[in-house]
Design a protein around this motif. Structure first.
Motif, PDB file in Angstrom:
ATOM      1  N   ASP A 133      19.900-105.375   9.933  1.00 54.77           N
ATOM      2  CA  ASP A 133      19.654-105.285  11.375  1.00 54.77           C
ATOM      3  C   ASP A 133      19.623-103.846  11.871  1.00 54.77           C
ATOM      4  O   ASP A 133      20.105-103.522  12.980  1.00 54.77           O
ATOM      5  CB  ASP A 133      20.721-106.065  12.166  1.00 54.77           C
ATOM      6  N   LEU A 134      19.044-102.944  11.041  1.00 51.58           N
ATOM      7  CA  LEU A 134      18.940-101.550  11.473  1.00 51.58           C
ATOM      8  C   LEU A 134      17.929-101.411  12.604  1.00 51.58           C
ATOM      9  O   LEU A 134      16.923-102.142  12.657  1.00 51.58           O
ATOM     10  CB  LEU A 134      18.512-100.668  10.298  1.00 51.58           C
ATOM     11  N   PRO A 135      18.152-100.468  13.522  1.00 50.53           N
ATOM     12  CA  PRO A 135      17.157-100.245  14.580  1.00 50.53           C
ATOM     13  C   PRO A 135      15.890 -99.613  14.005  1.00 50.53           C
ATOM     14  O   PRO A 135      15.894 -99.048  12.911  1.00 50.53           O
ATOM     15  CB  PRO A 135      17.883 -99.299  15.534  1.00 50.53           C
ATOM     16  N   GLU A 136      14.839 -99.689  14.752  1.00 56.75           N
ATOM     17  CA  GLU A 136      13.548 -99.152  14.305  1.00 56.75           C
ATOM     18  C   GLU A 136      13.662 -97.647  14.088  1.00 56.75           C
ATOM     19  O   GLU A 136      14.240 -96.920  14.909  1.00 56.75           O
ATOM     20  CB  GLU A 136      12.479 -99.449  15.345  1.00 56.75           C
ATOM     21  N   SER A 144      13.076 -92.288  16.247  1.00 55.23           N
ATOM     22  CA  SER A 144      14.072 -93.323  16.557  1.00 55.23           C
ATOM     23  C   SER A 144      14.698 -93.050  17.916  1.00 55.23           C
ATOM     24  O   SER A 144      15.015 -91.917  18.243  1.00 55.23           O
ATOM     25  CB  SER A 144      15.157 -93.356  15.472  1.00 55.23           C
ATOM     26  N   GLY A 183      20.702 -94.447  21.963  1.00 58.54           N
ATOM     27  CA  GLY A 183      21.410 -95.635  22.418  1.00 58.54           C
ATOM     28  C   GLY A 183      22.448 -96.092  21.408  1.00 58.54           C
ATOM     29  O   GLY A 183      22.759 -95.386  20.441  1.00 58.54           O
ATOM     30  N   THR A 184      22.939 -97.281  21.617  1.00 56.83           N
ATOM     31  CA  THR A 184      23.948 -97.866  20.731  1.00 56.83           C
ATOM     32  C   THR A 184      23.395 -99.165  20.152  1.00 56.83           C
ATOM     33  O   THR A 184      22.858-100.008  20.881  1.00 56.83           O
ATOM     34  CB  THR A 184      25.251 -98.146  21.486  1.00 56.83           C
ATOM     35  N   TYR A 185      23.530 -99.314  18.846  1.00 56.12           N
ATOM     36  CA  TYR A 185      22.980-100.477  18.148  1.00 56.12           C
ATOM     37  C   TYR A 185      24.076-101.107  17.285  1.00 56.12           C
ATOM     38  O   TYR A 185      24.863-100.389  16.664  1.00 56.12           O
ATOM     39  CB  TYR A 185      21.800-100.074  17.254  1.00 56.12           C
ATOM     40  N   GLU A 186      24.106-102.420  17.239  1.00 58.32           N
ATOM     41  CA  GLU A 186      25.058-103.116  16.362  1.00 58.32           C
ATOM     42  C   GLU A 186      24.332-103.542  15.103  1.00 58.32           C
ATOM     43  O   GLU A 186      23.332-104.278  15.159  1.00 58.32           O
ATOM     44  CB  GLU A 186      25.665-104.327  17.058  1.00 58.32           C
ATOM     45  N   ILE A 187      24.821-103.069  13.963  1.00 57.01           N
ATOM     46  CA  ILE A 187      24.244-103.444  12.679  1.00 57.01           C
ATOM     47  C   ILE A 187      25.308-104.143  11.848  1.00 57.01           C
ATOM     48  O   ILE A 187      26.468-104.243  12.262  1.00 57.01           O
ATOM     49  CB  ILE A 187      23.698-102.200  11.930  1.00 57.01           C
ATOM     50  N   LYS A 233      28.725-100.213  14.723  1.00 54.04           N
ATOM     51  CA  LYS A 233      27.906 -99.703  15.815  1.00 54.04           C
ATOM     52  C   LYS A 233      27.325 -98.346  15.440  1.00 54.04           C
ATOM     53  O   LYS A 233      28.057 -97.441  15.033  1.00 54.04           O
ATOM     54  CB  LYS A 233      28.725 -99.582  17.091  1.00 54.04           C
ATOM     55  N   THR A 282      25.336 -95.158  17.059  1.00 52.26           N
ATOM     56  CA  THR A 282      25.133 -94.622  18.397  1.00 52.26           C
ATOM     57  C   THR A 282      24.739 -93.154  18.323  1.00 52.26           C
ATOM     58  O   THR A 282      25.153 -92.432  17.409  1.00 52.26           O
ATOM     59  CB  THR A 282      26.407 -94.778  19.250  1.00 52.26           C
TER      60      THR A 282
END
Length: 847
Positions: free
Chosen positions: A774-777, A803, A806-810, A835, A837
């Protein structure tokens, strides 16, 4: 043990169990096998068998002339009793079952293990002095006699009687104190037993209490002489006093015509009561029998005949602990209601309240700890309402404010107290009058209705009625509505516990889940120093393979505690408090377990055992004398990883001559799922064995307990033996700990996610692969492999220039490939949340 006897008999106790006896004059050798069968042989080849049946009644001796003298038989029986271990005492009967206050009676306690020097524990209002029992050597230790002198002002009611010996604490029997003169049924003492017909009826005076017994098809008939216009109450006290019979009472005239009959009178459960006004003087007859003509172990009854007042209704059905409550008795033969004030200061959930100067037993009422209120138009959450269905067809309705989506439970208490005939039906209606939820008593005595407030509903109506449309002064109830938060109720199912010195006893507990599905832990208070407590783990609902539903519709689970006493600990009586506790929403919740008081089995289809929870809020227990056999385990705690097999072992330690009457079997608490119990490896000793406990990758993580159980034949009695609980913990084969759960990254720059793999010693895997999900783009991380000889790892990641911030939950997932002793498979554990970030977002989150 060696002893010299005047006759030249020489005794040697070998190993504490086998006794060898030789008689010089006859040149015979006698071998005594403890406890139930005694084979004797002498040098001339004569064969002697001296045996005693389970009840100790039959003694047989076969041998040559003059060999089996009465003295030798008596001596051998006393010898076997002395050689046998002290087993817990067992009360089978009391004679008489009660007495008039102010009277002095010889109380005969009959049972097993009633050894000389035994003490009684009782709350009988008076004094008790031991007397020498009129027993013979043929039936040793089966009878105790006490002189009981009751106070003249002794309150009428039931009082517990227990016996404590070197073998421990007995079960409880109830002794009644009443207001009327008492006699014993004479049927068994007559030359021609039987008083089941009018012609053979036993004459008794009135007023009187007759202490009698019924066996199967037995019918007892008594004759009384009544005066013209005399009015008498006829009442049978049986189930309320701990008897298993369900009595029926009939009053007949001299021609055999039934004037009155009753089976199950109001407010006294299955016991019977009727009242008759006699038009003319003369002889009349009272007939008593069991409604099902059943064979019961506890089959006594107390027939009361007299002109006394009684009520068949009480209100309210309980009150708040520590407060003085006014109870009103009504109905029965009362000319007007009678008010009685009583302070409810007991520590248990129940209390007894009696009608003044009545020969009938007191009523059982509830004690609560929350606020109480009389019947009103609205239900206040957490407040108990004392209500009553005043007349047939009446429906009591209460408004209850709710919030959509809230979980509620409406709970009613009435019939389970044994004083209200209400067969309650609870119904919840919406604002438009539409029925939303409903429940009657199911298989229980009283209903509890959980429900969830529907969307758009802010107020409901709770209706209470009798399922059969009945009503009246006796149809009282206690009603409570509360938000249903996760909770539980615990109950000990054993009425008494004896912990043998050098051995172990188990406390079985049933937990009723009321919305809480997680694991629980049991503990016990009041244990002497030196006694080791083990077990007490109740697995979560999710871990149970086959959870069961109790008779109130709630999910339930079973657990146990074991107590092991040191070999040198002296005999002593204990009072134990059992507590169940759990962590719910970050708070520790503790609930005291309810106690059964006593348990009397009732034979027949769908018959509930008799219990007396009003007796005690604590569990009666004792440190008892040692037994000649015990079950032991080599370890008390076992920690194994999912997919691992463990061989659980036991050993039987016993003295020579002691045998097990059943195989050794294991019991696992909580019916844990995905757990196989297979036969263990071969044992070189018949007194040792094992099982192979096999987990798999789906076995639930958590704690549970296992005990070994069997039964031994000791002194002619079957005695349960239990091992200490082995506490098992199933854990993940490995776990991952991250250096941080909040990772800072900058677009266009590399970064690392560091962590450590911890492998359990019993984990059979080696290599562990770790990767991100679930990594961000625009963010990429390479997986890492952690070899068996390493624990630390680093996931190398790179965030592209494009990229976003922000903050992303992986998630950090992992797998151990090709794990398993037999069938290889991939082993996975739940992923960890992390997280990611950017620096600016991280600063904002920290602020």
């Amino acid at each position: 043990m060696r002893a010299s006897l005047p006759s030249g008999i020489r005794v040697t106790n070998a190993g504490g169990s086998d006794v060898f006896l030789s008689h010089d004059r006859d040149e015979g050798a006698v071998h005594v096998s403890v406890p139930s069968r005694i084979p004797l042989t002498n040098a001339r080849g004569s064969e002697v068998f001296l045996s005693r049946d389970r009840k100790g009644a039959a003694v047989k001796c076969k041998a040559g002339p003059g060999f089996c003298s009465a003295g030798l038989v008596a001596f051998l029986l006393l010898l076997t009793t002395a050689a046998a271990a002290a087993t817990p005492p067992l009360i089978r009967d009391l004679k008489p079952r009660g007495a008039q206050r102010g009277a002095a009676v010889q109380l005969v306690i009959r049972g097993d293990g009633l050894t000389p020097g035994a003490r009684i524990e009782t709350t009988i209002p008076g004094s008790a002095t031991p007397l020498v029992p009129a027993t013979t050597a043929m039936r040793p230790n089966t009878e105790l006699v006490w002189l009981v002198e009751l106070r003249k002002d002794a309150p009428a009611g039931l009082y517990p009687v227990r016996v404590i010996t070197e073998g421990g604490l007995s079960n409880v029997a109830l002794f009644a104190v009443g207001m009327l003169p008492e006699v014993e049924e004479k049927e068994k003492d007559t030359p021609k037993p039987g008083n089941g017909t009018i012609e053979r009826a036993e004459a008794v005076p009135a007023p009187v209490v007759v202490n009698g017994e019924l066996t199967g098809p037995d019918v007892d008939v008594y004759r009384i002489d009544a005066k013209s216009g005399e009015r008498l109450v006829f009442e049978v006290e049986a189930r309320r006093a701990g008897s298993a019979i369900d009595p029926v009472i009939e009053v007949l005239d001299v021609g055999g015509h039934v004037l009155a009959k009753n089976d199950d009178a109001p407010a006294i459960g299955v016991d019977a009561r009727t009242e008759v006004s006699f038009a003319k003087a003369g002889p009349y007859f009272v007939r008593v029998h069991d409604s099902k003509f059943s064979e019961q172990a506890q089959r006594f009854y107390r027939l009361k005949i007299g002109a006394y007042s009684y009520a068949d209704a009480i209100f309210p059905l309980g009150g708040r602990r520590g407060q003085e409550v006014e109870f009103t008795f009504s109905g029965g033969n009362l000319a007007a209601p009678v008010a009685v004030r009583k302070k409810l200061d007991g520590s248990g959930p129940l209390a007894l309240v009696g009608l003044p100067e009545s020969a009938s037993l007191p009523f059982m009422v509830a004690i609560g700890d929350q606020p109480e209120a009389p019947e009103s138009a609205a239900l206040q959450p957490g407040t108990l309402v004392n209500g009553r269905i005043e007349k047939p067809g009446e429906v009591d309705k209460y408004k209850l404010a709710v919030t959509p989506g809230q979980n509620w439970i409406v709970e009613l208490t009435a019939a389970e107290l044994g004083v209200s005939p209400l067969d309650a039906l609870i119904t919840v209606y919406g604002p438009d009058g539409k029925k939303l939820f409903s429940r009657d008593d199911l298989a229980s005595a009283d209903p509890a209705l959980p429900f969830k407030a529907p969307e758009g509903v802010s107020e409901v109506t709770v209706a209470v009625e009798d399922l059969l449309g009945r009503g009246g002064p006796a149809f009282g109830y206690r009603l409570e509505a509360r938000q249903e938060v996760p909770d539980f109720v615990a109950e000990v199912t054993a009425p008494v516990i004896n912990i043998p010195a050098g051995g172990t006893a188990a406390i079985p507990v049933t937990v009723q889940r009321r919305g809480y599905e997680g694991p629980l832990h049991l503990r016990v208070e009041g244990v002497p120093e030196g006694v080791r407590v083990a077990g007490g783990h109740v697995p979560s609902e999710a871990a149970a393979q086959s959870p069961f539903t109790d008779n109130m519709g709630f999910r339930a689970a079973r657990g146990l505690l074991t107590l092991t006493a040191p070999a040198e600990m002296p005999v002593q009586a204990l009072r134990l408090n059992v507590l169940a506790e759990a962590e719910i929403d970050g708070h520790k919740v503790v609930r005291a377990a309810r106690m059964p008081g006593m348990v009397v089995g009732v034979r027949g289809t769908r018959q509930k055992p008799f219990t007396a929870p009003w007796l005690d809020a604590a569990l009666p227990a004792a440190i008892a004398g040692p037994l000649p056999v015990s079950l032991t385990v080599p370890v008390g705690q076992v920690r194994i990883s999912q997919g691992f097999e463990y061989e659980a072992r036991y050993a039987v330690k016993r003295q020579a001559g002691v045998r097990l009457s059943d195989r050794v079997r294991q019991r696992v608490t909580g019916a844990v799922g995905n757990l196989r119990l297979n036969k263990g490896g071969p044992s070189k000793s018949p007194d040792a064995g094992s099982i192979l406990m096999a987990t798999n990758f789906a076995s639930p993580v958590g704690r549970f307990d296992m005990v070994w159980e069997s039964e031994a034949e000791i002194d002619g009695r079957t005695v349960p033996i239990t091992s200490p609980a082995v506490e098992f913990e199933i854990v993940q084969g490995y776990d991952i700990a991250l250096a941080s759960s909040l990772i800072d990254f900058r677009p266009g720059q590399p970064f690392e996610i560091r962590g450590r793999v911890h492998r359990e010693p019993t984990f059979e895997g080696g290599l562990v692969r770790v990767q991100t999900e679930d990594l961000p783009e625009g963010v990429k991380c390479a997986p890492a492999e952690v070899p068996e000889d390493r624990s630390e790892f680093a996931l190398t990641c790179e965030a592209g220039k494009a990229s976003g911030g922000g903050t992303y939950e992986i998630r950090i997932s992992s797998v151990a490939p090709n794990v398993g002793r037999r069938a290889k498979d991939d082993y996975k554990i739940p992923a960890l949340a992390v997280k990611l970030t950017t620096a600016k977002a991280m600063q904002a989150e920290v602020r």
